[in-house]
Design an enzyme around this catalytic site. Structure first.
Site, mmCIF file in Angstrom:
data_model
loop_
_atom_site.group_PDB
_atom_site.id
_atom_site.type_symbol
_atom_site.label_atom_id
_atom_site.label_comp_id
_atom_site.label_asym_id
_atom_site.label_seq_id
_atom_site.Cartn_x
_atom_site.Cartn_y
_atom_site.Cartn_z
ATOM 1 N N ASN A 11 -17.567 -5.546 22.293
ATOM 2 C CA ASN A 11 -18.821 -5.503 23.046
ATOM 3 C C ASN A 11 -18.522 -5.654 24.535
ATOM 4 O O ASN A 11 -18.095 -6.724 24.975
ATOM 5 C CB ASN A 11 -19.736 -6.637 22.569
ATOM 6 C CG ASN A 11 -21.110 -6.602 23.217
ATOM 7 O OD1 ASN A 11 -21.240 -6.344 24.403
ATOM 8 N ND2 ASN A 11 -22.139 -6.889 22.439
ATOM 9 N N LYS A 14 -20.224 -8.636 26.256
ATOM 10 C CA LYS A 14 -19.651 -9.901 25.833
ATOM 11 C C LYS A 14 -18.284 -10.122 26.487
ATOM 12 O O LYS A 14 -17.937 -11.251 26.874
ATOM 13 C CB LYS A 14 -19.520 -9.938 24.306
ATOM 14 C CG LYS A 14 -19.108 -11.303 23.758
ATOM 15 C CD LYS A 14 -18.918 -11.260 22.247
ATOM 16 C CE LYS A 14 -20.205 -11.026 21.505
ATOM 17 N NZ LYS A 14 -20.015 -11.157 20.029
ATOM 18 N N ASP A 74 -17.966 -15.294 17.192
ATOM 19 C CA ASP A 74 -18.942 -14.665 16.314
ATOM 20 C C ASP A 74 -20.243 -15.442 16.468
ATOM 21 O O ASP A 74 -20.236 -16.671 16.602
ATOM 22 C CB ASP A 74 -18.502 -14.692 14.853
ATOM 23 C CG ASP A 74 -19.360 -13.760 14.002
ATOM 24 O OD1 ASP A 74 -19.308 -12.540 14.240
ATOM 25 O OD2 ASP A 74 -20.084 -14.245 13.117
ATOM 26 N N HIS A 197 -25.154 -20.283 25.481
ATOM 27 C CA HIS A 197 -24.400 -20.965 24.437
ATOM 28 C C HIS A 197 -22.940 -20.543 24.382
ATOM 29 O O HIS A 197 -22.055 -21.373 24.154
ATOM 30 C CB HIS A 197 -25.073 -20.757 23.080
ATOM 31 C CG HIS A 197 -25.324 -19.330 22.710
ATOM 32 N ND1 HIS A 197 -25.723 -18.372 23.603
ATOM 33 C CD2 HIS A 197 -25.240 -18.693 21.502
ATOM 34 C CE1 HIS A 197 -25.864 -17.216 22.976
ATOM 35 N NE2 HIS A 197 -25.585 -17.381 21.718
#
Length: 216
Positions: A11, A14, A74, A197
């Site tokens: 990604n 990401k 993940d 997060h």
């Protein structure tokens, strides 16, 4: 001394987010590599039942494949009303690698007519650092090193999507962050850094990695 670390994600958004959280490593002249940099196209079977299990699967798969210290993560969306779906199937909730818009529409359909507080949701992630056995740094004494950190954000699912580009993060267009009562993708840069997060998990991970890297 570690000189290279592989960031194992396909990604692009990401990848940039993780690199940003690890920018301190660049000051130590540690190169952060992507899967494209090492020309790896293979993918592991993500058959774990939790984010942690899948994070470990990915970190070990790519670490052993490339013989490089590897960081993988993940995560996804947890909706208690839907028996904690989509969970580890977040990207594959429809039975295949769905597009962002498909996942947004499907989430809204599953919660059609459902009101708060039953729209409660969490964005969760687990980040793993894995150093494989092999051409190992002396500080590791020939042992595999596995470190995991987990974080989550509390919020709820909006009844309609925001209109911001999703950029590979479909659920952020639906997720209202409880702390700010705003769509995740409408947070300011400062707000985003305070609650992200993945960023928090990586920072915690980094603090555990530092003693292994011979920071000067």
């Amino acid at each position: 001394m570690i000189k290279k670390i592989l960031i194992a994600t396909t990604n692009p958004a990401k990848l940039e987010e993780i690199k940003s959280a690890l920018k301190e490593l660049k000051k130590q002249k540690i190169t952060l590599l992507s899967l494209n940099d090492v020309r790896v196209g293979e993918k592991p079977k993500e058959n774990g039942k939790t984010f942690k299990e899948n994070s470990i699967i990915k970190a070990k798969f790519y670490g052993l494949l490339t013989n490089l210290p590897t960081i993988a993560d993940d995560g996804g969306l947890i909706i208690p009303y839907l028996n904690n779906e989509p969970g580890v199937k977040s990207r594959r909730w429809l039975g295949y690698e769905a597009e962002d818009k498909e996942l947004i529409d499907y989430t809204l359909l599953k919660l059609k007519g459902v009101k708060k507080p039953y729209r409660l949701a969490y964005l969760e992630t687990c980040v793993t650092f894995f150093h494989p056995r092999g051409e190992i740094d002396s500080c590791f004494r020939g042992d595999n090193i596995l470190i995991c950190e987990q974080e989550k954000i509390k919020g709820y699912i909006a009844e309609k999507e925001s209109k911001r580009p999703t950029n590979g993060y479909p659920f952020r267009a639906l997720f209202i962050v409880e702390k700010y009562n705003k769509y995740y993708d409408e947070l300011t840069e400062e707000e985003h850094k305070k609650i992200n997060h993945r960023y928090k998990a990586i920072k915690k991970l980094l603090n555990k990695i530092k003693p292994l890297i011979y920071f000067k």
